[in-house]
Write a protein that holds these residues in place. Structure first.
Motif, short mmCIF file in Angstrom:
data_model
loop_
_atom_site.label_atom_id
_atom_site.label_comp_id
_atom_site.label_asym_id
_atom_site.label_seq_id
_atom_site.Cartn_x
_atom_site.Cartn_y
_atom_site.Cartn_z
N VAL A 149 0.85 -1.22 -0.02
CA VAL A 149 -0.20 0.08 0.09
C VAL A 149 0.84 1.37 -0.05
O VAL A 149 0.61 2.16 -0.67
CB VAL A 149 -1.04 -0.09 1.19
CG1 VAL A 149 -1.59 1.34 1.56
CG2 VAL A 149 -2.11 -1.02 1.03
N ALA A 150 2.10 1.29 0.73
CA ALA A 150 2.69 2.32 1.00
C ALA A 150 3.49 2.78 -0.41
O ALA A 150 3.77 3.83 -0.97
CB ALA A 150 3.70 2.23 1.99
N ALA B 115 0.90 4.01 -2.80
CA ALA B 115 0.32 5.40 -2.58
C ALA B 115 1.39 6.30 -2.87
O ALA B 115 1.20 7.50 -3.00
CB ALA B 115 0.13 5.29 -0.89
N GLU C 278 -4.52 7.31 -6.19
CA GLU C 278 -5.13 7.33 -4.77
C GLU C 278 -5.30 6.02 -3.99
O GLU C 278 -6.47 5.41 -4.82
CB GLU C 278 -6.27 8.50 -4.69
CG GLU C 278 -6.60 8.68 -2.86
CD GLU C 278 -7.73 9.49 -2.77
OE1 GLU C 278 -7.99 9.56 -1.74
OE2 GLU C 278 -8.22 9.93 -3.78
N CYS D 250 -1.67 0.06 8.06
CA CYS D 250 -1.48 1.36 7.16
C CYS D 250 -1.71 2.87 7.85
O CYS D 250 -0.94 3.51 7.38
CB CYS D 250 -2.72 1.43 5.83
SG CYS D 250 -2.35 -0.10 4.76
N ASP E 182 1.02 3.64 9.60
CA ASP E 182 2.09 4.18 8.63
C ASP E 182 1.91 5.46 7.93
O ASP E 182 2.86 5.74 7.19
CB ASP E 182 2.19 3.07 7.45
CG ASP E 182 2.80 1.71 7.77
OD1 ASP E 182 3.54 1.61 8.87
OD2 ASP E 182 2.75 0.78 6.93
N ILE F 293 -1.24 6.20 6.28
CA ILE F 293 -2.08 6.04 5.06
C ILE F 293 -3.58 5.63 5.67
O ILE F 293 -3.69 4.61 6.14
CB ILE F 293 -1.37 5.18 4.04
CG1 ILE F 293 -0.04 5.40 3.59
CG2 ILE F 293 -2.64 5.15 2.88
CD1 ILE F 293 0.67 4.66 2.64
N GLU F 294 -4.36 6.63 5.38
CA GLU F 294 -5.83 6.38 5.93
C GLU F 294 -6.70 5.69 4.87
O GLU F 294 -6.72 6.36 3.72
CB GLU F 294 -6.38 7.83 6.54
CG GLU F 294 -5.87 8.26 7.60
CD GLU F 294 -6.19 7.60 8.91
OE1 GLU F 294 -7.06 6.69 8.97
OE2 GLU F 294 -5.38 7.88 9.93
N LEU F 295 -7.34 4.67 5.05
CA LEU F 295 -8.02 3.84 4.18
C LEU F 295 -9.53 4.09 4.54
O LEU F 295 -9.69 3.79 5.64
CB LEU F 295 -7.47 2.75 3.76
CG LEU F 295 -6.04 2.36 3.54
CD1 LEU F 295 -5.62 0.91 3.38
CD2 LEU F 295 -5.87 3.20 2.16
#
Lengths: 365, 365
Positions: free
Chosen positions: B151-152, B155, B161, B199, B202, B204-206
């Motif tokens: 994901v990182a 992203a 996005e 995430c 880390d 990163i908001e999902l």
């Protein structure tokens, strides 16, 4: 590989098709039997005409819908190897007989009675072949007396003429050795010939002994008394034919062009063609789908739109078959794959040379 | 039974369809999650619109071709649950985005990079969901750190996005008990929620946790943190869903109407529908194809145009199911069966009330 095409796409290698068509025509000619290819495999009038041009006597269809489309293309000698039952189909058969010579196979007095009414009404008996169960246990009675009695019963129905016997040794597809395949094939022919002799002693002379599938055709064509072979798959072949020893990767003319769309782990390759391109026929048997020229890529499973394959350990690294790589997949069963596509791409020497419409796709009735 | 139809024909019981659509909409509403049905099962815009009218947020498609046909019918919220790779498809995606909100799922930086170029070129980032391998071993990396790292990485690609995580617990189809199915379903949701929390730590908001198939939907909808369920098969159901306990013969809305065309022996019944109507999906598992209302008729095998079934001993006499009898066959896998027919017959209370075109049939690309 075929940059002009997006994937998945159905490729038909026309060079391989011509070679396959010529080879089977030669098998029939060598043995002095008629060739009546089953068009269910390709469902394309162009290829049926190619088969006839190469010497085929006519064609075999499973469904009236296929036969009607082939007749539209001018093909005028058709065996409907399927019991035609019910008024709507009998009426369509009547119309089809006005533009082609049509025979029908069946295994019951009930179906024969319906055809007999058509024969009487039109003043032209419907020619039928009685299907015999030579071991697949699908249609028909066993060879010998059970079939001879059925032939006598059907021959007594006004409006039908029993012209011969027909079988499909479908169990040949499960043969484990070449010797077993040869034996099943020989028996397929011999059982029908012996049954026809029994019918002759009963006073019914049969002039047609129609046998053969792609696996058995080359063996059974040589059995004395056989008059006609009906292979279908041979025009395209598939991994089942390769496994049986009657085809090679080179003669496998139908392929699904697919693209690697994911490499989730070093040993896993995911392609953009699943059961909606390749079907589940023969799924799970080792190598039931092959990646042409890439023996170290082994199919694991298919979902509807994904093929998940594994790389052998020595190739299991990220650099192998990266996302975007194109692969040609050889189907497990060519006939049902063709039936999923509206259009196939005729290819030759690595180029697309024509578009082939699968005209009888979905002709279920 | 349906004298106005010739066989084989695909029947869709519209009463059962409406009940199935309403029930799944209620599951989603009860748990406060969005419903995004997968339209691969029916491939019919009318039924997609029915699902949206009943409360679905939008639809899921596997292929761009399906999505384009659904957009033509006015559907404007589409998840493409398939990695879109290559310029021709990216250009089609660009056109599709002009008339619908489109998200794409994927599992690689390579695919994300292609979408990112589209996002940059159009000045509108492509919203993606990262696919997670919760046990099917098809696409994606395992939950937890492997996925959080992916994901990182994605992203960080300009033009995309990452809005959420997506999974399909395809292994749920193999659950042997209701308890195992419930556990697989619960884990499907919990694994994604836990990964999203990683995430978030880390940075990163999902906002989307998209899960669920027909077998798992009713369980996973209740897992805290899940935002969306994507069942597909539930609209029609099939014998696989009956076996898993999430459907009944009554809620099995898609059937193939077939006719007995041969009774070669007292215990054998041959019908005019084979793999070109029913596919080989799930073939061989007990009861993989059922004759509705006739539990004593057991499917033996399918060929391309024949279904060969056996009568239980107490029914194995010639008077049972004679030639001409009509039978409704419940498929082993509804989604691939729809894809074989150009047209289905919408039925209600034993009558044909409408014709349904399988508009996205064969939309392989």
């Amino acid at each position: 590989m075929y940059p002009e095409l997006d994937t998945p796409a159905l490729l038909i290698d026309l060079g391989a098709v011509r070679a396959n068509v010529a080879e089977m025509a030669k098998v029939a000619a060598t043995h002095g039997v008629a060739l009546r290819p089953h068009v269910k495999t390709h469902k394309m009038p162009e290829l049926a005409l190619m088969q006839i041009e190469a010497g085929a006597r006519g064609i075999t269809c499973a469904k009236l819908g296929e036969a009607e489309i082939m007749a539209d293309a001018g093909i005028d000698d058709i065996l409907l190897a399927f019991p035609i039952w019910g008024e709507p189909k009998v009426r369509r058969l009547e119309a089809l007989r006005e533009r082609a010579t049509v025979r029908v196979s069946l295994d019951s007095p009930e179906v024969a009675a319906g055809l007999g009414r058509l024969g009487l009404r039109t003043g032209s008996p419907v020619e039928v072949l009685v299907e015999v169960d030579t071991g697949q246990h699908r249609l028909g009675r066993p060879p010998g007396r059970p079939t001879a009695d059925l032939v006598a019963e059907i021959a007594a129905i006004p409006g039908v003429e029993v012209v011969g016997l027909l079988t499909l040794a479908g169990h040949a597809y499960h043969a484990r050795t070449p010797a077993e395949l040869a034996e099943v094939s020989r028996r397929e022919g011999a059982d029908l010939v012996a049954t026809a002799e029994l019918c002759a002693r009963d006073g019914i002379e049969l002039r047609e002994i129609s046998v053969g599938s792609t696996p058995t055709a080359r063996h059974v064509a040589g059995v004395a008394g056989v008059t006609e072979i009906r292979p279908g798959t041979y025009i395209f072949n598939d991994t089942a034919m390769i496994r049986l020893g009657v085809a090679t990767e080179r003669s496998a003319a139908s392929r699904v062009l697919a693209t690697v769309i994911a490499r989730p782990s070093p040993d896993r390759v995911v392609l953009d063609a699943g059961t909606k391109c390749l079907t589940s026929d023969n799924a799970g048997s080792p190598g039931w789908i092959r990646a042409a020229g890439i023996p170290w890529l082994r199919m694991d499973f298919l979902n509807e739109e994904h093929a998940v394959a594994r790389l052998d350990p020595e190739h299991a690294h990220d650099g192998e078959l990266p996302v975007g790589t194109r692969v040609q997949l050889i189907p497990g069963h060519a006939c049902t794959v063709t039936n999923l596509f509206d259009v196939a791409c005729g290819v030759e020497d690595g180029r697309v040379v024509t578009e082939l419409r699968v005209a009888a796709r979905g002709a279920v009735r």
